[in-house]
Design a protein around this motif. Structure first.
Motif, PDB file in Angstrom:
ATOM      1  N   ALA A  10       7.998  19.255  -4.491  1.00 34.46           N
ATOM      2  CA  ALA A  10       8.904  18.504  -3.608  1.00 34.46           C
ATOM      3  C   ALA A  10      10.371  18.667  -4.006  1.00 34.46           C
ATOM      4  O   ALA A  10      11.260  18.444  -3.188  1.00 34.46           O
ATOM      5  CB  ALA A  10       8.519  17.028  -3.601  1.00 34.46           C
ATOM      6  N   LEU A  37      12.158  22.275  -2.064  1.00 34.84           N
ATOM      7  CA  LEU A  37      12.022  22.545  -0.639  1.00 34.84           C
ATOM      8  C   LEU A  37      13.019  23.609  -0.185  1.00 34.84           C
ATOM      9  O   LEU A  37      14.135  23.685  -0.700  1.00 34.84           O
ATOM     10  CB  LEU A  37      12.215  21.265   0.174  1.00 34.84           C
ATOM     11  CG  LEU A  37      11.150  20.195  -0.039  1.00 34.84           C
ATOM     12  CD1 LEU A  37      11.482  18.934   0.739  1.00 34.84           C
ATOM     13  CD2 LEU A  37       9.768  20.709   0.343  1.00 34.84           C
ATOM     14  N   ASP A  60       8.849  20.973   4.143  1.00 31.93           N
ATOM     15  CA  ASP A  60       8.404  19.583   4.202  1.00 31.93           C
ATOM     16  C   ASP A  60       7.630  19.363   5.496  1.00 31.93           C
ATOM     17  O   ASP A  60       8.072  19.750   6.572  1.00 31.93           O
ATOM     18  CB  ASP A  60       9.618  18.647   4.173  1.00 31.93           C
ATOM     19  CG  ASP A  60       9.198  17.198   4.289  1.00 31.93           C
ATOM     20  OD1 ASP A  60       8.897  16.593   3.247  1.00 31.93           O
ATOM     21  OD2 ASP A  60       9.163  16.672   5.424  1.00 31.93           O
ATOM     22  N   PRO A 116       5.176  18.444   0.587  1.00 31.04           N
ATOM     23  CA  PRO A 116       5.499  19.862   0.551  1.00 31.04           C
ATOM     24  C   PRO A 116       4.314  20.718   0.969  1.00 31.04           C
ATOM     25  O   PRO A 116       3.156  20.381   0.684  1.00 31.04           O
ATOM     26  CB  PRO A 116       5.866  20.123  -0.915  1.00 31.04           C
ATOM     27  CG  PRO A 116       5.303  18.990  -1.676  1.00 31.04           C
ATOM     28  CD  PRO A 116       5.120  17.846  -0.740  1.00 31.04           C
TER      29      PRO A 116
END
Length: 120
Positions: free
Chosen positions: A29, A32, A100, A105
């Motif tokens: 995450a 991204l 995302d 993710p």
């Protein structure tokens, strides 16, 4: 001149491969919109009957996975085995762009070349 263009292309191609970042699944995450390589275990999988799309949950069971690997139905035929069965429980490395999707993710995989058995 053609040689110069060819060698420049090779150099740039090699640089892009070397520039890929290897990260742990738990940090997905934080990366991204980057192209990364992540190695971890596939804990759970799901195939959607209506589309053939396959989801591979990396780093934990759904909904607690660190990363979802998405194989679209039209790309599933590019895999030698059924990905939802073949990868379940295995350590793999995935390479692709992290995006995302609803706060989680994911990497969309278009070919089997993006998923490799992990040597770890």
């Amino acid at each position: 001149m053609k040689r110069l263009v060819f060698f420049t292309f090779l150099w740039l191609s090699g640089s892009a491969v070397l520039a890929q970042t290897h990260i742990p699944a738990k940090d997905a995450a934080k990366h991204l919109n980057e192209t990364v390589t992540i190695c971890d275990k596939i804990y759970s999988t799901k195939e959607f009957d209506n589309t053939g799309m396959v989801l591979l949950d990396m780093g934990g069971n759904h909904p607690d996975q660190y990363l979802t690997i998405v194989i679209r139905g039209e790309d599933k035929s590019k895999f030698a085995s059924k990905p939802e069965d073949y990868y379940r429980g295995k350590m793999v490395c995935v390479t692709g762009k992290l995006i995302d999707y609803k706060g989680k993710p994911e990497i969309i995989v278009n070919s089997q070349d993006q998923l490799k058995p992990s040597t770890n």
